[in-house]
Design an enzyme around this catalytic site. Structure first.
Site, mmCIF file in Angstrom:
data_model
loop_
_atom_site.group_PDB
_atom_site.id
_atom_site.type_symbol
_atom_site.label_atom_id
_atom_site.label_comp_id
_atom_site.label_asym_id
_atom_site.label_seq_id
_atom_site.Cartn_x
_atom_site.Cartn_y
_atom_site.Cartn_z
ATOM 1 C CG ASP A 11 -9.674 7.401 5.824
ATOM 2 O OD1 ASP A 11 -8.781 6.579 6.122
ATOM 3 O OD2 ASP A 11 -9.451 8.462 5.222
ATOM 4 C CB ALA B 191 -0.912 0.004 1.231
ATOM 5 N NE ARG C 1 -7.835 6.984 2.911
ATOM 6 C CZ ARG C 1 -6.751 6.423 2.382
ATOM 7 N NH1 ARG C 1 -6.728 6.131 1.083
ATOM 8 N NH2 ARG C 1 -5.710 6.155 3.141
ATOM 9 C CG LEU D 56 -4.201 -6.084 3.610
ATOM 10 C CD1 LEU D 56 -4.636 -7.500 3.987
ATOM 11 C CD2 LEU D 56 -3.607 -6.057 2.209
ATOM 12 C CE LYS E 76 -6.730 5.609 10.197
ATOM 13 N NZ LYS E 76 -7.282 5.932 8.877
ATOM 14 C CG HIS F 111 -8.330 -3.726 8.364
ATOM 15 N ND1 HIS F 111 -8.499 -2.434 8.822
ATOM 16 C CD2 HIS F 111 -7.547 -3.638 7.256
ATOM 17 C CE1 HIS F 111 -7.841 -1.602 8.016
ATOM 18 N NE2 HIS F 111 -7.279 -2.314 7.064
ATOM 19 C CE1 TYR G 239 -1.066 -9.123 0.451
ATOM 20 C CE2 TYR G 239 -3.410 -9.596 0.752
ATOM 21 C CZ TYR G 239 -2.404 -8.789 0.247
ATOM 22 O OH TYR G 239 -2.716 -7.663 -0.448
ATOM 23 C CB ALA H 14 2.610 0.095 3.729
#
Length: 290
Positions: free
Chosen positions: A179, A13, A167, A75, A98, A80, A59, A16
């Site tokens: 978010d 991501a 999002r 992710l 989160k 999650h 993964y 990340a």
């Protein structure tokens, strides 16, 4: 495990790549050991600052890596819970972005799994590790603004031009509240130590997607209002208004990116003190504290 926690990241991501993987690499007692991505091109920027990085094509392969102690999960929101459970089952410690869960009831199952396994599981709520927020909590406790009467919080940005952004995908757990709602409400809970007794909201949607939320709440000792939005000009601040002063936090959620993290204290009609804080520590501190 030794003195160094060996981290793996599930997915390449952008967040990340730009923030959390770099924080893992920079944090004392941590090393970025592995990344799971099927796209070698996405792995290259990670390997550039983390020499020796092992790249797994899936993964599950990363979770099977015996030389990974903990995983960071950036992710999409709807994945999650699934991958946190799988990481726990693999015996890995978990730091998950989160919201860790999209439904309150899902937390109980994860807590039970964590307790049974003995691993550490945490939601990546980085602002509580920043000295700006720790100082705000201390100032309130010291009575710097007298008795707290009202809190107002705002966090907005505009990603309308990026419809492919996760999002903006309701089915992936998108929306401003999943978010960034944790920041407005969560920061208030952190500073005050109180929990809301009543919460109501006015939601603006685009089809099934929540894009703006105006929240009104009662806490035992004070009232609260906030708004979050993905369709407004970028803005963020939190104001704690008391009987003897006002404490205002600048750049409270994206220190350094949005602006300089500051606390402004006012009494009467004048500013009595402005405190400034380092802008680039919260992600590294989050990893270290984990």
């Amino acid at each position: 495990m030794g003195d160094t926690i060996r981290w793996g990241v599930l997915g390449a991501a952008k967040f990340a790549r730009d923030y959390m993987a770099r924080a893992i690499h920079a944090a004392e007692g941590a090393t970025l050991a592995a990344l799971a991505t099927s796209d070698p091109a996405k792995a290259a920027p990670f390997a550039a600052f983390a020499p020796g990085l092992r790249v797994h094509r899936g993964y599950d392969a990363l979770l099977a890596d015996p030389d990974v102690d903990a995983v960071y999960i950036p992710l999409p929101n709807h994945l999650h819970v699934e991958w946190t459970k799988k990481a726990i089952a693999a015996g890995k410690h978990v730091l998950c972005e989160k919201p860790l869960c999209l439904k309150a009831a899902e937390f109980d199952a994860l807590i039970a799994l964590r307790d049974q396994s003995g691993v550490q599981v945490a939601e990546a709520f980085m602002i509580v590790h920043h000295p700006q927020w720790q100082r705000a909590r201390a100032l309130l406790a010291e009575g710097a603004i007298g008795r707290l009467v009202h809190v107002h919080a705002a966090f907005t940005y505009d990603n309308a031009s990026d419809p492919g952004n996760i999002r903006n995908q309701a089915e992936m757990g998108g929306g401003s509240v999943p978010d960034i709602g944790v920041y407005t409400m969560g920061s208030t809970r952190f500073v005050t130590g109180e929990e809301p007794t009543r919460v109501s909201s006015k939601i603006t949607r685009e089809d099934a997607l929540e894009v703006t939320a105006v929240v009104d709440a009662d806490f035992p000792g004070f009232t609260y209002t906030s708004y979050t939005s993905m369709r407004m000009n970028p803005f963020q601040e939190v104001v704690f208004h008391g009987t003897e002063g006002v404490m205002r936090l600048d750049a409270p959620f994206n220190a350094g990116t949005y602006g300089e993290a500051r606390i402004e204290l006012r009494q009467g009609e004048r500013t009595i003190r402005v405190e400034k804080f380092s802008a680039d520590l919260q992600y590294v501190l989050q990893v270290r504290n984990f």
